[in-house]
Design a protein around this motif. Structure first.
Motif, PDB file in Angstrom:
ATOM      1  N   ALA A  70       0.832  -1.208   0.000  1.00 56.24           N
ATOM      2  CA  ALA A  70       0.000   0.000   0.000  1.00 56.24           C
ATOM      3  C   ALA A  70       0.867   1.258   0.000  1.00 56.24           C
ATOM      4  O   ALA A  70       0.588   2.217  -0.730  1.00 56.24           O
ATOM      5  N   VAL A  71       1.921   1.252   0.802  1.00 56.82           N
ATOM      6  CA  VAL A  71       2.820   2.404   0.839  1.00 56.82           C
ATOM      7  C   VAL A  71       3.549   2.528  -0.503  1.00 56.82           C
ATOM      8  O   VAL A  71       3.750   3.637  -1.008  1.00 56.82           O
ATOM      9  N   GLY A  72       3.897   1.405  -1.109  1.00 54.93           N
ATOM     10  CA  GLY A  72       4.529   1.427  -2.429  1.00 54.93           C
ATOM     11  C   GLY A  72       3.627   2.058  -3.477  1.00 54.93           C
ATOM     12  O   GLY A  72       4.081   2.860  -4.299  1.00 54.93           O
ATOM     13  N   TRP A  73       2.350   1.709  -3.459  1.00 57.40           N
ATOM     14  CA  TRP A  73       1.398   2.305  -4.406  1.00 57.40           C
ATOM     15  C   TRP A  73       1.240   3.798  -4.148  1.00 57.40           C
ATOM     16  O   TRP A  73       1.112   4.588  -5.087  1.00 57.40           O
ATOM     17  N   TYR A  74       1.270   4.194  -2.879  1.00 58.39           N
ATOM     18  CA  TYR A  74       1.202   5.615  -2.522  1.00 58.39           C
ATOM     19  C   TYR A  74       2.401   6.350  -3.129  1.00 58.39           C
ATOM     20  O   TYR A  74       2.248   7.418  -3.716  1.00 58.39           O
ATOM     21  N   MET A  75       3.595   5.775  -2.984  1.00 58.57           N
ATOM     22  CA  MET A  75       4.800   6.397  -3.532  1.00 58.57           C
ATOM     23  C   MET A  75       4.754   6.437  -5.061  1.00 58.57           C
ATOM     24  O   MET A  75       5.105   7.449  -5.679  1.00 58.57           O
ATOM     25  N   LEU A  76       4.322   5.348  -5.668  1.00 58.93           N
ATOM     26  CA  LEU A  76       4.248   5.283  -7.125  1.00 58.93           C
ATOM     27  C   LEU A  76       3.265   6.322  -7.669  1.00 58.93           C
ATOM     28  O   LEU A  76       3.596   7.087  -8.587  1.00 58.93           O
ATOM     29  N   LEU A 111       9.976   6.874  -6.961  1.00 61.55           N
ATOM     30  CA  LEU A 111       9.946   5.649  -7.762  1.00 61.55           C
ATOM     31  C   LEU A 111      10.891   4.581  -7.211  1.00 61.55           C
ATOM     32  O   LEU A 111      10.543   3.394  -7.171  1.00 61.55           O
ATOM     33  N   VAL A 112      12.062   4.997  -6.766  1.00 56.78           N
ATOM     34  CA  VAL A 112      13.003   4.053  -6.159  1.00 56.78           C
ATOM     35  C   VAL A 112      12.404   3.483  -4.872  1.00 56.78           C
ATOM     36  O   VAL A 112      12.461   2.265  -4.632  1.00 56.78           O
ATOM     37  N   ASP A 113      11.818   4.349  -4.050  1.00 57.06           N
ATOM     38  CA  ASP A 113      11.208   3.854  -2.807  1.00 57.06           C
ATOM     39  C   ASP A 113      10.046   2.922  -3.102  1.00 57.06           C
ATOM     40  O   ASP A 113       9.876   1.899  -2.422  1.00 57.06           O
ATOM     41  N   ALA A 114       9.249   3.229  -4.104  1.00 55.48           N
ATOM     42  CA  ALA A 114       8.155   2.324  -4.481  1.00 55.48           C
ATOM     43  C   ALA A 114       8.709   0.965  -4.862  1.00 55.48           C
ATOM     44  O   ALA A 114       8.198  -0.076  -4.418  1.00 55.48           O
ATOM     45  N   ALA A 115       9.768   0.938  -5.653  1.00 59.56           N
ATOM     46  CA  ALA A 115      10.379  -0.336  -6.049  1.00 59.56           C
ATOM     47  C   ALA A 115      10.893  -1.098  -4.831  1.00 59.56           C
ATOM     48  O   ALA A 115      10.704  -2.329  -4.728  1.00 59.56           O
ATOM     49  N   LEU A 116      11.524  -0.396  -3.907  1.00 63.08           N
ATOM     50  CA  LEU A 116      12.013  -1.050  -2.685  1.00 63.08           C
ATOM     51  C   LEU A 116      10.858  -1.630  -1.875  1.00 63.08           C
ATOM     52  O   LEU A 116      10.932  -2.767  -1.395  1.00 63.08           O
ATOM     53  N   LEU A 117       9.802  -0.853  -1.733  1.00 65.58           N
ATOM     54  CA  LEU A 117       8.643  -1.324  -0.954  1.00 65.58           C
ATOM     55  C   LEU A 117       7.973  -2.508  -1.625  1.00 65.58           C
ATOM     56  O   LEU A 117       7.565  -3.467  -0.944  1.00 65.58           O
TER      57      LEU A 117
END
Length: 120
Positions: A70-76, A111-117
């Motif tokens: 969910a946090v990844g989608w928020y970042m993306l 985008l990098v944080d989304a990929a990490l998450l």
């Protein structure tokens, strides 16, 4: 270790978005100068401040009560904002250094944080 980096970066992003939102609400001229285009009389600086602060609250709630996806989608999804901010600055006479060094770089971080998450 990857979990600490992914969530740590997300926390930093959310805190910075809250700071930016509050700065636009409390010191709009300085915040607008940092954004890359001059503040003009009107409500855009207040709208931007309110938008950013609420987005930070949503991000904080996701961090507190949700999972990494969910946090990844928020970042993306959130990366759309600094990408369009890049275009706004460029189309309105702002400097390329601000457009790419602040806004585009922020999109890359999101985008990098989304990929990490998503990899957790």
């Amino acid at each position: 270790m990857l979990t600490v980096v992914a969530y740590g970066l997300a926390i930093v992003v959310v805190a910075l978005v809250a700071f930016i939102g509050l700065r636009f609400l409390l010191a709009p001229e300085a915040a607008a100068a940092g954004y890359g285009v001059p503040a003009t009389p009107g409500v855009y600086v207040t709208v931007k401040g309110q938008r950013d602060f609420v987005l930070a609250l949503i991000g904080g709630a996701l961090l507190a009560f949700s999972d990494a996806d969910a946090v990844g989608w928020y970042m993306l999804a959130g990366a759309i904002i600094p990408l369009t901010d890049t275009l706004i600055v460029l189309r309105n006479g702002g400097s390329r250094a601000t457009a790419f060094g602040i806004h585009f770089a922020t999109a890359v971080v999101l985008l990098v944080d989304a990929a990490l998450l998503f990899s957790l």
